[in-house]
Design a protein around this motif. Structure first.
Motif, PDB file in Angstrom:
ATOM      1  N   GLU A   5      40.636  80.116  36.158  1.00  0.00           N
ATOM      2  CA  GLU A   5      39.512  79.273  35.758  1.00  0.00           C
ATOM      3  C   GLU A   5      39.998  77.921  35.253  1.00  0.00           C
ATOM      4  O   GLU A   5      39.257  76.942  35.261  1.00  0.00           O
ATOM      5  CB  GLU A   5      38.687  79.982  34.685  1.00  0.00           C
ATOM      6  CG  GLU A   5      37.970  81.208  35.198  1.00  0.00           C
ATOM      7  CD  GLU A   5      37.262  81.987  34.096  1.00  0.00           C
ATOM      8  OE1 GLU A   5      37.287  81.560  32.922  1.00  0.00           O
ATOM      9  OE2 GLU A   5      36.671  83.027  34.421  1.00  0.00           O
ATOM     10  N   GLY A   6      41.257  77.874  34.830  1.00  0.00           N
ATOM     11  CA  GLY A   6      41.812  76.616  34.365  1.00  0.00           C
ATOM     12  C   GLY A   6      41.849  75.554  35.439  1.00  0.00           C
ATOM     13  O   GLY A   6      41.746  74.353  35.148  1.00  0.00           O
ATOM     14  N   VAL A   7      41.989  75.965  36.698  1.00  0.00           N
ATOM     15  CA  VAL A   7      41.987  75.005  37.797  1.00  0.00           C
ATOM     16  C   VAL A   7      40.626  74.327  37.879  1.00  0.00           C
ATOM     17  O   VAL A   7      40.532  73.100  37.997  1.00  0.00           O
ATOM     18  CB  VAL A   7      42.367  75.683  39.135  1.00  0.00           C
ATOM     19  CG1 VAL A   7      42.137  74.749  40.311  1.00  0.00           C
ATOM     20  CG2 VAL A   7      43.811  76.153  39.102  1.00  0.00           C
ATOM     21  N   GLU A   8      39.572  75.111  37.796  1.00  0.00           N
ATOM     22  CA  GLU A   8      38.221  74.541  37.829  1.00  0.00           C
ATOM     23  C   GLU A   8      38.013  73.581  36.661  1.00  0.00           C
ATOM     24  O   GLU A   8      37.507  72.471  36.837  1.00  0.00           O
ATOM     25  CB  GLU A   8      37.173  75.658  37.791  1.00  0.00           C
ATOM     26  CG  GLU A   8      35.753  75.130  37.805  1.00  0.00           C
ATOM     27  CD  GLU A   8      34.697  76.214  37.680  1.00  0.00           C
ATOM     28  OE1 GLU A   8      33.518  75.892  37.904  1.00  0.00           O
ATOM     29  OE2 GLU A   8      35.032  77.367  37.343  1.00  0.00           O
ATOM     30  N   ALA A   9      38.425  74.001  35.476  1.00  0.00           N
ATOM     31  CA  ALA A   9      38.273  73.152  34.294  1.00  0.00           C
ATOM     32  C   ALA A   9      39.065  71.861  34.446  1.00  0.00           C
ATOM     33  O   ALA A   9      38.588  70.773  34.088  1.00  0.00           O
ATOM     34  CB  ALA A   9      38.722  73.913  33.049  1.00  0.00           C
ATOM     35  N   ALA A  10      40.266  71.956  34.986  1.00  0.00           N
ATOM     36  CA  ALA A  10      41.117  70.777  35.162  1.00  0.00           C
ATOM     37  C   ALA A  10      40.524  69.808  36.181  1.00  0.00           C
ATOM     38  O   ALA A  10      40.521  68.587  35.960  1.00  0.00           O
ATOM     39  CB  ALA A  10      42.521  71.216  35.582  1.00  0.00           C
ATOM     40  N   ILE A  11      40.010  70.327  37.287  1.00  0.00           N
ATOM     41  CA  ILE A  11      39.426  69.454  38.311  1.00  0.00           C
ATOM     42  C   ILE A  11      38.170  68.777  37.778  1.00  0.00           C
ATOM     43  O   ILE A  11      37.982  67.566  37.947  1.00  0.00           O
ATOM     44  CB  ILE A  11      39.139  70.231  39.615  1.00  0.00           C
ATOM     45  CG1 ILE A  11      40.449  70.705  40.248  1.00  0.00           C
ATOM     46  CG2 ILE A  11      38.351  69.361  40.600  1.00  0.00           C
ATOM     47  CD1 ILE A  11      40.272  71.681  41.400  1.00  0.00           C
ATOM     48  N   HIS A  12      37.316  69.534  37.112  1.00  0.00           N
ATOM     49  CA  HIS A  12      36.096  68.934  36.542  1.00  0.00           C
ATOM     50  C   HIS A  12      36.445  67.872  35.503  1.00  0.00           C
ATOM     51  O   HIS A  12      35.820  66.802  35.467  1.00  0.00           O
ATOM     52  CB  HIS A  12      35.197  70.004  35.925  1.00  0.00           C
ATOM     53  CG  HIS A  12      34.301  70.670  36.917  1.00  0.00           C
ATOM     54  ND1 HIS A  12      33.175  70.061  37.434  1.00  0.00           N
ATOM     55  CD2 HIS A  12      34.357  71.886  37.488  1.00  0.00           C
ATOM     56  CE1 HIS A  12      32.570  70.874  38.274  1.00  0.00           C
ATOM     57  NE2 HIS A  12      33.279  72.001  38.337  1.00  0.00           N
ATOM     58  N   SER A  13      37.425  68.151  34.672  1.00  0.00           N
ATOM     59  CA  SER A  13      37.821  67.181  33.644  1.00  0.00           C
ATOM     60  C   SER A  13      38.363  65.910  34.280  1.00  0.00           C
ATOM     61  O   SER A  13      37.990  64.791  33.884  1.00  0.00           O
ATOM     62  CB  SER A  13      38.871  67.787  32.711  1.00  0.00           C
ATOM     63  OG  SER A  13      38.314  68.857  31.980  1.00  0.00           O
ATOM     64  N   ALA A  14      39.225  66.060  35.283  1.00  0.00           N
ATOM     65  CA  ALA A  14      39.770  64.887  35.966  1.00  0.00           C
ATOM     66  C   ALA A  14      38.661  64.098  36.656  1.00  0.00           C
ATOM     67  O   ALA A  14      38.658  62.860  36.622  1.00  0.00           O
ATOM     68  CB  ALA A  14      40.841  65.316  36.966  1.00  0.00           C
ATOM     69  N   ALA A  15      37.713  64.804  37.259  1.00  0.00           N
ATOM     70  CA  ALA A  15      36.597  64.125  37.925  1.00  0.00           C
ATOM     71  C   ALA A  15      35.762  63.341  36.910  1.00  0.00           C
ATOM     72  O   ALA A  15      35.345  62.210  37.182  1.00  0.00           O
ATOM     73  CB  ALA A  15      35.736  65.128  38.681  1.00  0.00           C
ATOM     74  N   MET A  16      35.511  63.927  35.745  1.00  0.00           N
ATOM     75  CA  MET A  16      34.742  63.203  34.726  1.00  0.00           C
ATOM     76  C   MET A  16      35.525  61.988  34.247  1.00  0.00           C
ATOM     77  O   MET A  16      34.957  60.902  34.079  1.00  0.00           O
ATOM     78  CB  MET A  16      34.386  64.097  33.551  1.00  0.00           C
ATOM     79  CG  MET A  16      33.613  63.333  32.471  1.00  0.00           C
ATOM     80  SD  MET A  16      32.731  64.379  31.321  1.00  0.00           S
ATOM     81  CE  MET A  16      31.286  64.789  32.304  1.00  0.00           C
ATOM     82  N   LEU A  17      36.818  62.142  34.050  1.00  0.00           N
ATOM     83  CA  LEU A  17      37.638  61.021  33.601  1.00  0.00           C
ATOM     84  C   LEU A  17      37.716  59.917  34.658  1.00  0.00           C
ATOM     85  O   LEU A  17      37.904  58.744  34.330  1.00  0.00           O
ATOM     86  CB  LEU A  17      39.035  61.496  33.208  1.00  0.00           C
ATOM     87  CG  LEU A  17      39.073  62.341  31.932  1.00  0.00           C
ATOM     88  CD1 LEU A  17      40.451  62.962  31.740  1.00  0.00           C
ATOM     89  CD2 LEU A  17      38.661  61.521  30.717  1.00  0.00           C
ATOM     90  N   ALA A  18      37.531  60.280  35.924  1.00  0.00           N
ATOM     91  CA  ALA A  18      37.518  59.274  36.990  1.00  0.00           C
ATOM     92  C   ALA A  18      36.336  58.326  36.832  1.00  0.00           C
ATOM     93  O   ALA A  18      36.387  57.185  37.289  1.00  0.00           O
ATOM     94  CB  ALA A  18      37.481  59.947  38.360  1.00  0.00           C
ATOM     95  N   GLY A  19      35.297  58.790  36.162  1.00  0.00           N
ATOM     96  CA  GLY A  19      34.117  57.955  35.947  1.00  0.00           C
ATOM     97  C   GLY A  19      34.179  57.110  34.683  1.00  0.00           C
ATOM     98  O   GLY A  19      33.279  56.321  34.420  1.00  0.00           O
ATOM     99  N   VAL A  20      35.233  57.264  33.912  1.00  0.00           N
ATOM    100  CA  VAL A  20      35.389  56.486  32.681  1.00  0.00           C
ATOM    101  C   VAL A  20      36.130  55.205  33.054  1.00  0.00           C
ATOM    102  O   VAL A  20      37.233  55.250  33.576  1.00  0.00           O
ATOM    103  CB  VAL A  20      36.160  57.295  31.612  1.00  0.00           C
ATOM    104  CG1 VAL A  20      36.406  56.458  30.377  1.00  0.00           C
ATOM    105  CG2 VAL A  20      35.379  58.556  31.251  1.00  0.00           C
ATOM    106  N   GLU A  21      35.503  54.083  32.807  1.00  0.00           N
ATOM    107  CA  GLU A  21      36.035  52.809  33.305  1.00  0.00           C
ATOM    108  C   GLU A  21      36.809  52.031  32.253  1.00  0.00           C
ATOM    109  O   GLU A  21      36.710  52.291  31.056  1.00  0.00           O
ATOM    110  CB  GLU A  21      34.881  51.964  33.840  1.00  0.00           C
ATOM    111  CG  GLU A  21      34.195  52.611  35.032  1.00  0.00           C
ATOM    112  CD  GLU A  21      33.046  51.789  35.575  1.00  0.00           C
ATOM    113  OE1 GLU A  21      32.746  50.722  35.010  1.00  0.00           O
ATOM    114  OE2 GLU A  21      32.452  52.231  36.566  1.00  0.00           O
ATOM    115  N   GLY A  22      37.547  51.056  32.731  1.00  0.00           N
ATOM    116  CA  GLY A  22      38.204  50.096  31.867  1.00  0.00           C
ATOM    117  C   GLY A  22      39.311  50.654  31.000  1.00  0.00           C
ATOM    118  O   GLY A  22      39.594  50.115  29.939  1.00  0.00           O
ATOM    119  N   GLY A  23      39.936  51.751  31.431  1.00  0.00           N
ATOM    120  CA  GLY A  23      41.026  52.315  30.652  1.00  0.00           C
ATOM    121  C   GLY A  23      40.569  53.067  29.422  1.00  0.00           C
ATOM    122  O   GLY A  23      41.388  53.447  28.585  1.00  0.00           O
TER     123      GLY A  23
END
Length: 170
Positions: A5-23
């Protein structure tokens, strides 16, 4: 094959962080809240992503996590290997040699055919994961998901983003 389940959590977290702009960063607690996960559980996976240089951890009271690379340079394979490790899913134990007949080891000079087939499948699976980029997942989500889900995810990310002075995504 079953991934943790950690893989799912990691992918979702990375995807959400991809939407955070400007560093900007997002705290682990916010990411855990976004997906209804235990903060300590998610932190373990965020640390693995940081060790793999997929995420960057920014210390301090206004710190958090952000992508260490642009989403186009992060594959699902990168994330899976960070969480699960590099070992193949199938590990041949050479049980074919455990016959009650006790045949001499010299009879087993050829590689195990089952192991060879499983390793071919693993290579194909990993190649497919390597072709899937985080940027593509985010783009598909933005285009295909229900607009209410997109709006809620974007609003959550904007609410919890912590602006930073500098960023180094390459």
């Amino acid at each position: 094959m079953k991934l943790s389940e950690g893989v799912e959590a990691a992918i979702h977290s990375a995807a959400m962080l991809a939407g955070v702009e400007g560093g900007a960063t997002m705290p682990a607690s916010a990411l855990a809240e976004a997906f209804g996960l235990s903060p300590s559980y998610l932190l373990k996976h965020l640390q693995a992503l940081t060790a793999a240089r997929i995420l960057e951890s920014v210390p301090g009271p206004s710190g958090g996590y952000r992508l260490a690379r642009v989403p186009e340079k992060i594959s699902l394979l990168d994330i899976v290997l960070a969480v699960e490790g590099p070992r193949p899913a199938f590990r041949c134990g050479e049980i074919r040699r455990n016959s009650p007949a006790r045949i001499d080891a010299s009879a087993y000079v050829q590689p195990c055919g089952i192991n060879a087939a499983m390793l071919r499948a693993e290579r194909a699976y990993r190649a497919a994961l390597a072709a899937e980029k985080l940027s593509d997942i985010v783009t598909e989500f933005m285009a295909d998901a229900d607009s209410r889900v997109v709006h809620a995810a974007c609003a959550f990310a904007a609410q919890h983003a912590r602006p930073q002075k500098s960023a180094s995504r390459s």
